[in-house]
Design an enzyme around this catalytic site. Structure first.
Site, PDB file in Angstrom:
ATOM      1  CE  LYS A  35      37.420 -38.658 -40.609  1.00  0.00           C
ATOM      2  NZ  LYS A  35      37.282 -38.540 -38.892  1.00  0.00           N
ATOM      3  CE1 TYR A  93      41.241 -43.315 -40.566  1.00  0.00           C
ATOM      4  CE2 TYR A  93      39.499 -43.631 -41.612  1.00  0.00           C
ATOM      5  CZ  TYR A  93      40.252 -42.885 -40.943  1.00  0.00           C
ATOM      6  OH  TYR A  93      40.058 -41.160 -41.333  1.00  0.00           O
ATOM      7  NE  ARG A 151      46.389 -33.548 -35.725  1.00  0.00           N
ATOM      8  CZ  ARG A 151      45.162 -34.952 -35.798  1.00  0.00           C
ATOM      9  NH1 ARG A 151      44.792 -35.426 -36.953  1.00  0.00           N
ATOM     10  NH2 ARG A 151      45.056 -35.393 -34.572  1.00  0.00           N
ATOM     11  CG  ASN A 193      35.245 -37.359 -36.751  1.00  0.00           C
ATOM     12  OD1 ASN A 193      35.729 -37.928 -37.892  1.00  0.00           O
ATOM     13  ND2 ASN A 193      36.779 -37.687 -36.414  1.00  0.00           N
ATOM     14  CG  HIS A 233      41.648 -37.874 -42.485  1.00  0.00           C
ATOM     15  ND1 HIS A 233      42.276 -38.516 -41.024  1.00  0.00           N
ATOM     16  CD2 HIS A 233      42.518 -37.106 -42.926  1.00  0.00           C
ATOM     17  CE1 HIS A 233      43.667 -38.756 -41.756  1.00  0.00           C
ATOM     18  NE2 HIS A 233      43.468 -37.831 -42.777  1.00  0.00           N
ATOM     19  CD  GLU A 281      46.924 -40.031 -43.468  1.00  0.00           C
ATOM     20  OE1 GLU A 281      46.405 -38.419 -44.017  1.00  0.00           O
ATOM     21  OE2 GLU A 281      46.817 -40.170 -42.856  1.00  0.00           O
TER      22      GLU A 281
HETATM   23  P1  ATP Z   1      41.545 -38.540 -38.437  1.00  0.00           P
HETATM   24  O1  ATP Z   1      42.982 -39.146 -38.578  1.00  0.00           O
HETATM   25  O2  ATP Z   1      40.572 -39.071 -39.097  1.00  0.00           O
HETATM   26  O3  ATP Z   1      41.757 -36.716 -39.162  1.00  0.00           O
HETATM   27  P2  ATP Z   1      41.887 -38.134 -35.780  1.00  0.00           P
HETATM   28  O4  ATP Z   1      43.523 -37.452 -35.833  1.00  0.00           O
HETATM   29  O5  ATP Z   1      41.514 -36.865 -35.464  1.00  0.00           O
HETATM   30  O6  ATP Z   1      41.250 -38.290 -36.736  1.00  0.00           O
HETATM   31  P3  ATP Z   1      42.354 -40.956 -34.409  1.00  0.00           P
HETATM   32  O7  ATP Z   1      42.471 -40.721 -33.685  1.00  0.00           O
HETATM   33  O8  ATP Z   1      43.554 -40.440 -36.126  1.00  0.00           O
HETATM   34  O9  ATP Z   1      42.110 -39.007 -34.569  1.00  0.00           O
HETATM   35  O10 ATP Z   1      41.184 -41.908 -35.275  1.00  0.00           O
HETATM   36  C1  ATP Z   1      40.529 -41.777 -36.312  1.00  0.00           C
HETATM   37  C2  ATP Z   1      39.185 -41.802 -36.917  1.00  0.00           C
HETATM   38  O11 ATP Z   1      38.516 -42.864 -35.977  1.00  0.00           O
HETATM   39  C3  ATP Z   1      38.212 -40.595 -36.258  1.00  0.00           C
HETATM   40  O12 ATP Z   1      38.806 -39.165 -36.592  1.00  0.00           O
HETATM   41  C4  ATP Z   1      37.189 -41.126 -35.773  1.00  0.00           C
HETATM   42  O13 ATP Z   1      36.650 -40.392 -36.808  1.00  0.00           O
HETATM   43  C5  ATP Z   1      37.873 -42.128 -35.843  1.00  0.00           C
HETATM   44  N1  ATP Z   1      37.515 -42.266 -34.126  1.00  0.00           N
HETATM   45  C6  ATP Z   1      38.221 -42.378 -32.566  1.00  0.00           C
HETATM   46  N2  ATP Z   1      38.869 -42.395 -31.512  1.00  0.00           N
HETATM   47  C7  ATP Z   1      37.268 -42.832 -31.794  1.00  0.00           C
HETATM   48  C8  ATP Z   1      36.057 -43.734 -30.472  1.00  0.00           C
HETATM   49  N3  ATP Z   1      37.009 -43.905 -28.971  1.00  0.00           N
HETATM   50  N4  ATP Z   1      35.213 -44.186 -31.536  1.00  0.00           N
HETATM   51  C9  ATP Z   1      34.520 -44.163 -32.527  1.00  0.00           C
HETATM   52  N5  ATP Z   1      35.414 -43.396 -32.962  1.00  0.00           N
HETATM   53  C10 ATP Z   1      36.258 -43.064 -33.356  1.00  0.00           C
HETATM   54 MG    MG Z   2      43.952 -39.633 -37.490  1.00  0.00          MG
END
Ligand code: ATP
Ligand code: MG
Length: 139
Positions: A11, A51, A87, A114, A117, A128
């Site tokens: 990211k 997203y 993951r 974070n 992805h 994706e």
């Molecule tokens: P990713 O899909 O990016 O691999 P993930 O599956 O661990 O991450 P998701 O729940 O899909 O988490 O959320 C997508 C992304 O949205 C997260 O990786 C993070 O960048 C952002 N995100 C998720 N939860 C929050 C939150 N509570 N506040 C701010 N940003 C968030």
């Molecule tokens: Mg996710």
């Protein structure tokens, strides 16, 4: 049966802060094979599409601004049981909770920023990967 491919992005925060090389090195040392790789930047529209599942969340606008704010490195990776293994390897969404040594523990700075992805299912890994790469961009 679990699939052997996943899709990942390094990211913008991690790319801008010069962590791409270290992250790719960790991925390769863990035994993932890179099947496709490119440096690109998501437009606001593309980020919204990618997203879309989160479009009702309070963090959606901030997430879109962040994900379109700078370069990303997108990759297709191959390994046995790839989605789940990757993951586990990157750690939980919030770097503060991520296990020691995971990529998000090492390079993530907040629940939003974070670092990486990882696809959450074989089906989404395919969707994706197709979203980011044409067939002639894959090894
Ligand atoms: P990713 O899909 O990016 O691999 P993930 O599956 O661990 O991450 P998701 O729940 O899909 O988490 O959320 C997508 C992304 O949205 C997260 O990786 C993070 O960048 C952002 N995100 C998720 N939860 C929050 C939150 N509570 N506040 C701010 N940003 C968030
Ligand atoms: Mg996710």
């Amino acid at each position: 049966m679990a699939g052997d491919k996943t899709f990942t992005m390094i990211k913008p925060d991690a790319v801008v802060n010069h962590h791409s090389g270290a992250i790719i090195d960790l991925i390769l040392r863990e035994g993932f094979k890179i099947k496709a790789l490119k440096l690109t930047q998501l437009s606001v529209e593309k980020a919204k599409e990618f997203y879309a599942v989160h479009n009702d969340k309070p963090f959606f606008d901030s997430l879109i601004a962040y994900m379109s704010s700078g370069p990303i490195i997108s990759m297709i990776l191959e390994k046995e049981d790839c989605v789940q293994v990757f993951r586990d390897f990157i750690g939980t969404t919030n770097p503060a909770d991520a296990a020691e040594g995971t990529i998000r523990n090492l390079y993530g700075t907040s629940i939003e920023n974070n670092a990486v992805h990882g696809s959450d299912s074989d089906e989404n890994a395919t969707i994706e990967s197709d979203f980011h790469f044409s067939s002639d961009e894959r090894y």
